[in-house]
Design an enzyme around this catalytic site. Structure first.
Site, mmCIF file in Angstrom:
data_model
loop_
_atom_site.group_PDB
_atom_site.id
_atom_site.type_symbol
_atom_site.label_atom_id
_atom_site.label_comp_id
_atom_site.label_asym_id
_atom_site.label_seq_id
_atom_site.Cartn_x
_atom_site.Cartn_y
_atom_site.Cartn_z
ATOM 1 N N HIS A 212 0.813 -1.216 0.000
ATOM 2 C CA HIS A 212 0.000 0.000 0.000
ATOM 3 C C HIS A 212 0.843 1.260 0.000
ATOM 4 C CE1 HIS A 212 -3.204 -2.879 0.689
ATOM 5 N NE2 HIS A 212 -3.898 -2.000 0.013
ATOM 6 N N GLU A 455 -11.206 -10.741 -4.307
ATOM 7 C CA GLU A 455 -9.752 -10.655 -4.060
ATOM 8 C C GLU A 455 -9.226 -11.840 -3.266
ATOM 9 O OE1 GLU A 455 -8.936 -6.840 -2.280
ATOM 10 O OE2 GLU A 455 -10.658 -6.944 -0.976
ATOM 11 N N ASP A 479 -4.649 -8.231 -4.167
ATOM 12 C CA ASP A 479 -4.808 -9.281 -3.168
ATOM 13 C C ASP A 479 -5.058 -10.632 -3.814
ATOM 14 O OD1 ASP A 479 -4.386 -8.191 -0.586
ATOM 15 O OD2 ASP A 479 -6.166 -6.963 -0.890
ATOM 16 N N CYS A 526 -9.885 -3.310 -10.235
ATOM 17 C CA CYS A 526 -9.417 -2.082 -9.587
ATOM 18 C C CYS A 526 -8.041 -2.269 -8.944
ATOM 19 C CB CYS A 526 -10.433 -1.589 -8.552
ATOM 20 S SG CYS A 526 -10.670 -2.736 -7.193
HETATM 21 C C1 PEP Z 1 -6.686 -5.057 -4.521
HETATM 22 O O1 PEP Z 1 -6.474 -5.875 -3.635
HETATM 23 O O2 PEP Z 1 -6.422 -5.274 -5.717
HETATM 24 C C2 PEP Z 1 -7.280 -3.747 -4.202
HETATM 25 C C3 PEP Z 1 -7.641 -2.911 -5.145
HETATM 26 O O3 PEP Z 1 -7.381 -3.394 -2.900
HETATM 27 P P1 PEP Z 1 -6.123 -2.950 -2.019
HETATM 28 O O4 PEP Z 1 -4.957 -2.755 -2.943
HETATM 29 O O5 PEP Z 1 -6.475 -1.702 -1.307
HETATM 30 O O6 PEP Z 1 -5.937 -4.121 -1.097
HETATM 31 MG MG MG Z 2 -7.316 -5.578 -1.720
#
Ligand code: PEP
Ligand code: MG
Length: 588
Positions: A212, A455, A479, A526
């Protein structure tokens, strides 16, 4: 002497500037620039803090003078002497003066910067005794900082958005050098703190490409390298550094020839951006006439402006957890959240906004203190919807706030990390309860579309069940890859195994898209795959028609869309999927 450090590229482009080293333990110290007329008062704040610590030590010295050797061993007196000596060392204050006067750093930033400079000198000492005095120096600086906390800054740091940008500073004669940040580690919340800052680039020792911290760095659209191992040890305060965010390389103390070469690359990058900017108003339609939805991922309501500038047709992922992070447990209440969500919704001027309910845990701790909590497997622990369902009062507060914001525009609510039917039913029951709460209070709220993130592999293998309950799905590939391949996305030591093109990952993504299409439900990606231009054609070939990514990636992905012919890409994508090593077919 020029040397280079290799890490993982996370955000494109070239940054050239002087290094600002930030120890991870000091990321919570405010970093901002002061106005020239504040220089004297900033230096005075450090002096006042130092004088307080000197007095404290004098008081201690007096009290131990009356004690016997048992209560106050002679080592204690000697230690206090050392601390006094360090405090009175001219290099400390003269260094602080330098950083405040020459660089316009705020007092705390100047003090911790000078601490780093002197600590390096201690590290290099041959004498063991002297080398160990570094810890004493850190202690006295810690105490000065504590006193300074009690003494308010003459003017509070400017709110985000009003801070000086790098461009402003370039116009300022006293600050004509871009700065790049080098740190061992930065939590996503630390990183967010720097979002409105002046840094032209970032390097961290640790972190994976889709950690992140890397995601926030990418959203800032400035060159960044993570997983650079010992960069924070090897680079010194104020060194000249080139960050090559395309190659994942950091070049320290570059020669004139290397500087010229990278200066050229930097200008090429700027030209490319200018060229891409012309696509902003061009609709994202493939050569064979298919309309593709390009949405934005945002972290804060004010990011809506960048989403619109990039030509996004909505927000596909608002990571709401960033409103909750770095607040020392003082979580935003319903009103604060409602206003934030409403700001994002209004900011998007009628376009849809997908608000994901809070996803904390794993590499997104609420606070730095929570980071130290020893979980055996944080990525597999109490994270995202699991965390929300474990604290229904907190979750209901968020649900009510989102429903209320939905009265002001198109809101889609997205639930992260679901796997079980019971979790889905529990979540739906809480959403009903949130509506009932609002009805009882007579508060207005709007209609929402409800979506789930796919995910976890178990979710990807249960898409039919998910579609019974949800209006749309959004594939969180970051994820999904982590959990399919058992690779911690934040761990640079296994980053080479983090493979979006693994056949198992592609199968899960392709089947999720196909099942949604079969049932006439909307589906998007996403995760970071959506913004990776090397994967756009493949995702189009697998049937994806909706992509959500950082605003800065939208125009480059749009360019790929404009050149794509999905009728041709579909059979090719099937070939890629069937290969043992899809990456080789992609390259060929
Ligand atoms: C993902 O897991 O692809 C996602 C968009 O959520 P995050 O990156 O915030 O875990
Ligand atoms: Mg995620």
């Amino acid at each position: 002497m020029t040397f280079s450090i290799h890490g993982l590229p996370v955000a494109r482009g070239i940054a050239i500037g002087r290094a600002v080293l930030i120890a991870s333990s000091r990321a919570d110290v405010a970093h901002y620039f002061v106005e020239p007329h504040q220089v004297e008062s900033e230096i005075a704040r450090v002096r006042a803090g130092r004088n307080e610590v000197v007095e404290e030590i004098h008081r201690l010295q007096q009290s131990i003078a009356t004690m016997g050797p048992k209560e106050a061993p002679s080592e204690l007196a000697a230690l206090l002497d050392v601390h006094l000596m360090l405090l009175q060392d001219e290099e400390l204050i003269s260094g602080v003066k330098h950083w405040v006067t020459e660089r316009l750093y705020n007092a705390e930033w100047a003090l911790t910067t000078q601490l780093e400079v002197i600590a390096r000198q201690f590290d290099e000492m041959e004498d063991d005794y002297l080398r160990e005095r570094k810890a004493d120096l850190e202690q006295v600086v810690e105490r000065i900082l504590r006193y300074m906390k009690g003494v308010a800054a003459p003017i509070a740091p400017p709110p985000p958005g009003t801070r000086k940008t790098q461009q402003d500073l370039m116009l300022d004669d006293s600050m004509d050098v871009p700065l790049v940040l080098i740190a061992h580690d930065l939590s996503p919340a630390d990183m967010l703190q720097f979002k409105q800052s002046v840094f032209a680039g970032f390097v961290t020792d640790v972190g994976g490409k889709t950690s992140h911290t890397a995601i926030v760095a990418r959203s800032m659209d400035i060159p960044a390298v993570v997983g650079a191992r010992s960069a924070s040890q090897l680079v010194r305060q104020d060194d000249w550094v080139i960050i090559d965010g395309d190659a994942g390389v950091v070049i320290v103390d570059p020669s004139a020839i290397i500087l010229a070469e990278y200066g050229f690359k930097q200008r090429q990058g700027e030209l490319e951006r200018t060229r891409l900017a012309r696509l902003r108003h061009t609709p994202a339609v493939t050569l064979d006439g298919l309309k593709i939805e390009l949405l934005a991922n945002i972290e804060m309501p004010d990011d809506a402006a960048a989403a619109l500038t990039a030509g996004a047709v909505g927000v596909g992922l608002f990571r709401s957890e960033f409103l909750f992070m770095g607040r020392q447990g003082n979580l935003p209440d319903e009103e604060e959240q409602y206003l934030a969500y409403r700001r994002a919704v209004e900011g998007m001027q009628g376009l849809p906004v997908t608000i994901r309910t809070i996803d904390v845990g794993a590499d997104k701790p609420l606070d730095a203190s929570a980071r130290n909590m020893a979980h055996l497997n944080p990525a597999l622990g109490l994270r995202a919807i699991r965390w929300s369902l474990a604290d229904p009062a907190m979750f209901l507060t968020q649900l009510r706030a989102i429903l209320r914001a939905a009265a002001y525009g198109q809101v889609h609510m997205l639930i992260p990390m679901l796997a079980h039917a019971t979790e889905i039913r529990h979540t739906l029951a809480l959403i009903d309860q949130a509506r009932a709460d609002l009805d009882r209070k007579g508060m207005a709220y709007g209609a929402i579309k409800l979506g789930a993130m796919i995910e976890i592999p178990a979710a990807a293998l249960s898409v039919r069940m998910f579609l019974k309950y949800f209006d749309f799905l959004s594939i969180g590939t970051n994820d999904l890859i982590q959990y399919t391949l058992a690779i911690d996305r934040a761990d640079e030591s296994v980053a080479h195994l983090y493979d979006p093109l693994h056949p198992a990952v592609l199968r899960l993504v392709a089947d999720t898209i196909a099942e949604c299409h079969a049932q006439g439900k909307a589906v998007s990606v996403c995760g970071e795959m959506a913004g990776d231009t090397t994967l756009t054609r493949l995702l189009l070939g697998l049937g994806l028609r909706s992509f959500s990514m950082h605003p800065a990636q939208i125009l480059a992905v749009k360019q790929e869309v404009l050149r794509a012919d999905t009728a041709r890409l579909a059979p090719w994508a099937q070939q890629v999927m069937q290969a043992e090593e899809p990456a080789l077919v992609m390259a060929g």
